[in-house]
Design a protein around this motif. Structure first.
Motif, PDB file in Angstrom:
ATOM      1  N   TYR A 183       0.835  -1.201   0.000  1.00 34.86           N
ATOM      2  CA  TYR A 183       0.000   0.000   0.000  1.00 34.86           C
ATOM      3  C   TYR A 183       0.868   1.248   0.000  1.00 34.86           C
ATOM      4  N   ASN A 184       0.586   2.131  -0.911  1.00 35.95           N
ATOM      5  CA  ASN A 184       1.194   3.444  -0.915  1.00 35.95           C
ATOM      6  C   ASN A 184       0.091   4.442  -1.285  1.00 35.95           C
ATOM      7  N   LYS A 185       0.435   5.696  -1.405  1.00 30.46           N
ATOM      8  CA  LYS A 185      -0.600   6.709  -1.653  1.00 30.46           C
ATOM      9  C   LYS A 185      -1.330   6.485  -2.969  1.00 30.46           C
ATOM     10  N   VAL A 186      -0.630   6.051  -4.000  1.00 32.86           N
ATOM     11  CA  VAL A 186      -1.251   5.845  -5.311  1.00 32.86           C
ATOM     12  C   VAL A 186      -2.232   4.675  -5.259  1.00 32.86           C
ATOM     13  N   ARG A 216      -5.278   5.674  -3.215  1.00 37.03           N
ATOM     14  CA  ARG A 216      -6.109   6.602  -4.003  1.00 37.03           C
ATOM     15  C   ARG A 216      -6.910   5.839  -5.054  1.00 37.03           C
ATOM     16  N   ASN A 217      -6.274   4.904  -5.747  1.00 34.72           N
ATOM     17  CA  ASN A 217      -6.979   4.128  -6.763  1.00 34.72           C
ATOM     18  C   ASN A 217      -8.066   3.245  -6.152  1.00 34.72           C
ATOM     19  N   LEU A 218      -7.811   2.692  -4.976  1.00 36.42           N
ATOM     20  CA  LEU A 218      -8.833   1.899  -4.301  1.00 36.42           C
ATOM     21  C   LEU A 218     -10.034   2.755  -3.925  1.00 36.42           C
ATOM     22  N   VAL A 219      -9.778   3.935  -3.404  1.00 36.27           N
ATOM     23  CA  VAL A 219     -10.869   4.848  -3.032  1.00 36.27           C
ATOM     24  C   VAL A 219     -11.650   5.270  -4.279  1.00 36.27           C
ATOM     25  N   LEU A 220     -10.942   5.581  -5.364  1.00 40.42           N
ATOM     26  CA  LEU A 220     -11.632   5.960  -6.597  1.00 40.42           C
ATOM     27  C   LEU A 220     -12.436   4.803  -7.186  1.00 40.42           C
TER      28      LEU A 220
END
Length: 151
Positions: free
Chosen positions: A69-72, A75-79
């Motif tokens: 897990y990293n920020k990207v 972010r993609n999971l949330v999107l």
């Protein structure tokens, strides 16, 4: 590993709750001798058993998994979850075909797809799935804004 155990324990408890709900299920029309009750009870029982095994297994049977897990990724999971939530909200008003085109296109772009290819794929898969459900499986899907054209 703690997160894995916590999630598995919660899923196990949720499965037990669903078993409790399934036991009280009575179909309005009895179309076979045993009815539809055993299937959800069986599925949720297996799910409860396996998730509780994961939650309470000894530590020597586990190993640390780096999920990367990293920020990207987050972010993609949330999107992705947001796109699926929006899809569930626009499914009825816009209809299956339009909502599925928008959702597939958004997910195609989210996973770094070419915009033209994502759009073409979205249109093709939406129409193909609608034809499959409508003609082959005889499942009625909402047409939404296309009801004047297709209905």
């Amino acid at each position: 590993m703690t997160m894995e155990r916590l999630f598995s324990g919660l899923m196990g408890l949720f499965s037990l709750f669903l078993i409790y709900l399934a036991i009280g299920y009575v179909a309005p029309i009895a179309y076979d001798p045993i009815g539809p009750r055993p299937y959800p009870i069986l599925i949720f029982s297996i799910m409860a058993l396996l998730t509780l095994v994961i939650a309470f297994r000894p530590a020597r049977f586990t190993k640390v998994i780096d999920l990367g897990y990293n920020k990207v990724v987050i972010r993609n999971l949330v999107l992705c979850v947001s796109a699926l939530l929006i899809y569930s909200l626009i499914f009825e008003p816009l209809g299956f075909v339009v909502a599925t085109i928008l959702m597939c296109f958004a997910l195609g772009l989210l996973f770094a797809g070419n915009p033209i290819k994502s759009l073409i794929f979205s249109v093709v898969i939406s129409i193909a799935l609608y034809a499959l459900f409508d003609m082959a499986l005889d499942v009625i899907l909402p047409l939404g804004i296309l009801s004047g054209i297709m209905g």
